[in-house]
Design a protein around this motif. Structure first.
Motif, short mmCIF file in Angstrom:
data_model
loop_
_atom_site.label_atom_id
_atom_site.label_comp_id
_atom_site.label_asym_id
_atom_site.label_seq_id
_atom_site.Cartn_x
_atom_site.Cartn_y
_atom_site.Cartn_z
N ILE A 1 -1.76 -6.52 -2.50
CA ILE A 1 -1.07 -5.32 -2.98
C ILE A 1 -0.90 -4.35 -1.81
O ILE A 1 -1.79 -4.20 -0.98
N TYR A 2 0.28 -3.76 -1.74
CA TYR A 2 0.58 -2.77 -0.71
C TYR A 2 0.69 -1.42 -1.42
O TYR A 2 1.63 -1.18 -2.17
N MET A 3 -0.27 -0.54 -1.17
CA MET A 3 -0.36 0.71 -1.92
C MET A 3 0.46 1.79 -1.22
O MET A 3 -0.05 2.73 -0.62
N THR A 4 1.77 1.61 -1.33
CA THR A 4 2.74 2.46 -0.65
C THR A 4 3.03 3.72 -1.45
O THR A 4 4.10 3.86 -2.05
N LEU A 5 2.08 4.63 -1.46
CA LEU A 5 2.25 5.87 -2.20
C LEU A 5 3.50 6.62 -1.73
O LEU A 5 3.78 6.69 -0.53
N GLY A 6 4.21 7.22 -2.68
CA GLY A 6 5.41 7.96 -2.34
C GLY A 6 5.16 9.17 -1.48
O GLY A 6 6.09 9.72 -0.89
N CYS A 7 3.91 9.60 -1.36
CA CYS A 7 3.59 10.77 -0.54
C CYS A 7 3.44 10.44 0.94
O CYS A 7 3.40 11.34 1.77
N ASN A 8 3.37 9.14 1.29
CA ASN A 8 3.08 8.77 2.68
C ASN A 8 3.65 7.40 3.01
O ASN A 8 2.92 6.48 3.38
#
Length: 235
Positions: A143-150
């Motif tokens: 899983i790639y936890m690509t938060l929209g904040c960063n």
């Protein structure tokens, strides 16, 4: 150079600090633009944003993913960086994003980790756990936890992949599943953003995490995505 997209909705309490941090980057101001896409706020969000952003407009697409998509469509630069209106961006954030894309020319996506803006050991431990899971997910490729904040993208590949789905939550995690078809998705643990815990406080951490993981697992499974009447994605 870089177009920074900030979705907003009734964010008058925090948006100024966020935009001030974006205006105070080590990257020269003429090398990036700030785009605020507003969900038709009823407070002074847009009025405040107009003091700092290069472009402020009301979104025409649904949900936060749609706001980011609207911003991408309006962006003039080849690199897109996304963040949230209640975040704080360290001064070298954009400089590090550019350096990462230069270091990894085959990368479609660069993302980082987060630290809590609110005080308290509970918040520190929560995001410590999140960052550990983020590292493990990246190292194992699960899983790639690509938060929209960063997170940042190469604009052409982001558009080709179909941009964000318009979901209630988890759109920022789901996008990585498609972006990795167009280039490497790279985690830079030195790319850090101050993250507000207000939503966890309001809705509860377990409910928020469940929503994200459920939509990542079940949402956006088709190979093509619809945005603005046009079909994008792998054929």
């Amino acid at each position: 150079m870089i177009s920074v997209i900030v979705p907003t909705f009734n964010e008058e309490e925090g948006v100024e600090a966020c935009l001030q941090s974006l205006c105070d980057q080590t990257l020269p101001r003429d090398q990036y633009e700030i785009i605020v896409v507003d969900g038709n706020s009823k407070d002074k969000t847009r009025e405040i944003a107009e003091k700092y952003a290069d472009l402020v407009f009301i979104q025409t697409s649904k949900k936060v993913g749609g706001a980011r998509n609207d911003g991408a469509m309006a962006a003039k630069y080849d690199i897109l960086a996304t963040t949230d209106a209640d975040c704080f961006l360290p001064r070298d954030w954009l400089e590090k994003v550019l350096a990462d894309f230069k270091k990894y020319p085959d990368a479609s996506t660069i993302y980082g980790i987060v630290y809590p803006l609110e005080p308290g050991i509970k918040h520190k431990l929560s995001l410590l756990g999140y960052n550990i899971v983020s590292r493990l997910g990246y190292w194992t490729g699960t899983i790639y936890m690509t938060l929209g904040c960063n997170t940042a993208f190469r604009k052409d590949l982001f558009m080709e992949a179909g941009m964000y789905i318009t979901a209630d939550a988890g759109d920022d995690f789901e996008i990585a599943r498609r972006m990795k078809l167009y280039g490497k998705v790279k985690l830079d643990t030195n790319l850090k953003v101050g993250f507000s815990m207000r939503r966890y406080i309001e809705f509860g951490a377990m409910k928020s995490i469940y929503q994200w993981l459920y939509i990542v697992r079940h949402g956006g499974t088709s190979e093509k995505y619809q945005y603005a009447g046009k079909e994008y994605g792998k054929k």
